[in-house]
Design a protein around this motif. Structure first.
Motif, PDB file in Angstrom:
ATOM      1  N   ASN A   1       0.827  -1.214   0.000  1.00 34.64           N
ATOM      2  CA  ASN A   1       0.000   0.000   0.000  1.00 34.64           C
ATOM      3  C   ASN A   1       0.859   1.260   0.000  1.00 34.64           C
ATOM      4  O   ASN A   1       0.536   2.243  -0.681  1.00 34.64           O
ATOM      5  CB  ASN A   1      -0.916  -0.001   1.221  1.00 34.64           C
ATOM      6  CG  ASN A   1      -2.069  -0.980   1.086  1.00 34.64           C
ATOM      7  OD1 ASN A   1      -2.438  -1.335  -0.036  1.00 34.64           O
ATOM      8  ND2 ASN A   1      -2.630  -1.416   2.205  1.00 34.64           N
TER       9      ASN A   1
ATOM     10  N   ILE B   1       2.230   1.663  -3.497  1.00 34.04           N
ATOM     11  CA  ILE B   1       1.191   2.149  -4.412  1.00 34.04           C
ATOM     12  C   ILE B   1       0.903   3.618  -4.148  1.00 34.04           C
ATOM     13  O   ILE B   1       0.738   4.420  -5.081  1.00 34.04           O
ATOM     14  CB  ILE B   1      -0.084   1.295  -4.253  1.00 34.04           C
ATOM     15  CG1 ILE B   1       0.170  -0.131  -4.767  1.00 34.04           C
ATOM     16  CG2 ILE B   1      -1.245   1.924  -5.005  1.00 34.04           C
ATOM     17  CD1 ILE B   1      -0.986  -1.076  -4.515  1.00 34.04           C
TER      18      ILE B   1
ATOM     19  N   ARG C   1       1.363   6.671  -6.650  1.00 28.88           N
ATOM     20  CA  ARG C   1       0.228   7.535  -6.977  1.00 28.88           C
ATOM     21  C   ARG C   1       0.538   9.002  -6.668  1.00 28.88           C
ATOM     22  O   ARG C   1       0.120   9.895  -7.385  1.00 28.88           O
ATOM     23  CB  ARG C   1      -0.997   7.075  -6.196  1.00 28.88           C
ATOM     24  CG  ARG C   1      -2.247   7.857  -6.532  1.00 28.88           C
ATOM     25  CD  ARG C   1      -3.486   7.180  -6.026  1.00 28.88           C
ATOM     26  NE  ARG C   1      -4.677   7.888  -6.445  1.00 28.88           N
ATOM     27  CZ  ARG C   1      -5.914   7.473  -6.207  1.00 28.88           C
ATOM     28  NH1 ARG C   1      -6.104   6.334  -5.575  1.00 28.88           N
ATOM     29  NH2 ARG C   1      -6.949   8.180  -6.621  1.00 28.88           N
TER      30      ARG C   1
END
Length: 643
Positions: free
Chosen positions: A111, A114, A118
């Motif tokens: 996470n 990611i 992002r």
């Protein structure tokens, strides 16, 4: 009342759940365990009692329920002595704890990765890529031109760093640029003035770094801080690729060049725009030539090795490339010599500067046999006379325009300036014009968007008209001191209104006005009420094209520096009939030979009959020297010659 009761119950349950979550991990685990057992145990009992093969005794069925619960909750469900069962359950719980912790750690790491991707915080791992620092409207033409420049490359990448959301940047780029070809565009979010965040785009392995000037009054200081941050992120001279930056105000140019270091190239928007406005005002159509040379979609500057031309003269090289136009020499030390004497001998380590379609299209092919000696005209060079020029508007670049005009024009040339302000203001703001050598300047106060003011000027009687973005003023104590410049959009709006009135004046006089217009936004140029093929200098797009050209070829900084100044060689549009006979069909090689005898380099032409027909508007850069063309009165040759 019922609706209110349901709403109240929902709020009460939500409050209890929030209170439960706020109780901490221990309370949350306990409640989850109770909730799980309240479902699993009854369900296991139903399964056992409904099973026909289940034991008939109560103890046997309870044992079966325990086994079902243990298997469901992954705690074993072992059967035996109490100590054995306790040890089995403990071992299962420990294993479950470790497995859950491992899964949690892996999930958290994924996470975070990611989220970093992002947010655009990960590091770009590329080599020989191009880095773009900052975000403004200039970024779209920069990326578009770099994509075009890399069209013949197998693999290329652009890394963009700006203090914006990564997803938003990617969406805006994809909206403006639909086809990126083989070029990958990588966006990263971060401050360009922070060396740590700047390292995300790996400037130390890039072939070039472009620093875009942001919009606003503080744009130049931001560029300087970015250059300093770049020096801190990549310490040591020569460790980064070519650095190309731009500032708007000439007063900040020296500071920016110091921050960029000896290997950096810093452009000044005001100075370049002023020079091109002046050159174009005196030679209508010149902006179209520069647009072709600066745009990677057309013909532009490249270098090719001397090879078999080593030891021969520059004059010989002019006819040695049928599909490329030779314009100069590039020394082994990086020195640039544009339009040298035809008798200059080419060295073995020299590069030949050519104008061609792409870097792989400069193929030697002798065009000398196509020269028609009988068609060459031998005339004396024309001496420019005095001119009447009109400058509509006044802004920060206006003093530079007046200064540049004085360097180009002949003695006796007059310049009438019409802009907002009164006589007290002109004495303070326009004092620069009082020390001119060749130019006689007269100032008139008036609103250039007022048709009454324009009607009194007799605009058709001027040899050239320059329209620039007007800046606002406020009155204080009867004077009109200069305030901050109006936003670019507002200045363009005033320019559009002025052009609308000038078009009406030209139509009423049945004359085509020689207009050169400054615009900030290329989109507004498309709205301009002017004739097809009119001269526009769009400052934002112009600097974007220059930066991309220099980022691809370092030596072009010296090339454009010479082309844009009054001394040395520059691009001219001259009557074609001064070089070859009118009405006679000749190969372009004949034009090149005629220009060579004048110590000039012919690089193209403009046909008057096609001057209002897009998209080229009669301009042809780098024609095939074997191509035959018939010139008429009013056609122009595009040559590189001393000013």
């Amino acid at each position: 009342m019922a609706g209110q009761h349901r709403t109240s119950l929902r709020l009460r349950l939500r409050y209890r759940f929030d209170h439960l979550v706020a109780g901490g991990t221990t309370a949350l685990v306990g409640w989850l365990a109770l909730a799980c057992l309240s479902v699993v145990v009854p369900a296991s009992m139903v399964l056992v009692w409904a099973d026909r093969t289940a034991p008939t005794t109560l103890s046997g069925r309870l044992t079966a329920v325990w086994v079902s619960v243990g298997q469901t909750l992954k705690i074993g469900g072992a059967v035996g002595t109490p100590l054995y069962v306790l040890a089995s359950v403990t071992l299962a719980l420990v294993a479950l704890l470790f497995v859950s912790t491992l899964v949690s750690l892996i999930t958290t790491g994924i996470n975070r990765r990611i989220m970093a991707l992002r947010l655009g915080h990960s590091t770009v791992v590329e080599t020989r890529h191009t880095v773009i620092l900052g975000w403004s409207d200039q970024i779209f033409p920069v990326i578009e031109e770099l994509v075009e420049a890399n069209a013949n490359q197998r693999r290329s990448a652009l890394a963009v760093l700006a203090p914006r959301d990564k997803t938003e940047m990617e969406e805006e780029i994809s909206t403006h640029i639909t086809d990126t070809g083989r070029t990958r565009i990588i966006c990263r979010s971060g401050r360009t003035t922070d060396p740590t965040e700047l390292a995300r785009v790996s400037p130390q392995t890039a072939k070039a770094v472009l620093v875009l000037p942001p919009d606003g009054e503080a744009g130049d200081s931001h560029v300087v801080k970015t250059l300093l941050a770049l020096g801190a992120a990549v310490p040591g001279a020569g460790n980064a690729g070519l650095v190309v930056a731009a500032v708007r105000d000439t007063r900040n140019l020296v500071t920016a060049r110091l921050a960029a270091g000896p290997g950096g190239q810093v452009l000044c928007v005001d100075d370049i725009v002023a020079r091109l406005l002046v050159q174009t005002a005196r030679q209508p159509g010149l902006s179209l030539v520069y647009q072709e040379l600066l745009d990677f979609k057309g013909d532009e500057f490249y270098t090719t090795p001397a090879l078999d031309l080593a030891g021969r003269t520059f004059g010989d090289a002019l006819q040695s490339f049928a599909t490329s136009s030779v314009v100069g020499l590039l020394g082994a030390d990086g020195s640039v010599l544009l339009n040298p004497d035809p008798d200059t001998v080419i060295g073995t380590s020299d590069g030949i500067i050519v104008i061609c379609q792409d870097d792989d299209t400069a193929v030697p092919a002798d065009a000398a046999p196509w020269v028609d000696e009988d068609a060459i005209v031998r005339t004396d060079a024309r001496s420019p006379g005095a001119e009447r020029l009109l400058l509509l508007g006044w802004n920060r670049r206006a003093p530079l325009i007046v200064e540049q005009l004085d360097e180009y024009v002949s003695p006796g040339t007059t310049l009438d300036v019409v802009a907002l302000g009164d006589e007290a203001t002109t004495h303070r703001d326009w004092a620069v014009a009082m020390s001119r050598r060749h130019l006689e300047v007269a100032f008139h106060s008036g609103d250039i968007t007022d048709p009454g003011v324009l009607a009194k000027l007799d605009v058709p009687s001027y040899d050239g008209v320059i329209v620039i973005g007007e800046t606002g003023r406020t009155a204080t104590d009867g004077l009109a001191p200069r305030t901050e410049a109006e936003p670019a959009a507002e200045a363009d709006d005033r320019t559009l209104v002025t052009l609308l009135h000038l078009r009406a004046i030209g139509e009423a006089a049945h004359r085509e006005l020689a207009l050169t217009t400054e615009m900030a936004d290329d989109g507004n140029r498309l709205l301009a009420p002017a004739r097809e093929g009119a001269d526009f200098i769009v400052s934002g797009r112009l600097i974007s094209l220059l930066m991309t050209q220099i980022s691809e070829s370092r030596y072009l900084a010296a090339v454009f520096e010479e082309l844009f100044r009054a001394e040395g060689n520059e691009i001219h549009l001259k009557p074609a009939t001064d070089y070859v006979r009118a009405g006679r069909e000749v190969a372009f090689a004949t034009v090149v030979e005629s220009a060579r005898r004048r110590r000039e380099c012919a690089i193209g032409y403009r046909l008057r009959a096609e001057a209002a027909t897009g998209p080229a508007y009669g301009v042809r850069i780098n024609p095939d020297k074997r191509q035959r063309i018939r010139f008429a009165e009013g056609d122009w040759l595009i040559v590189l010659a001393e000013g």
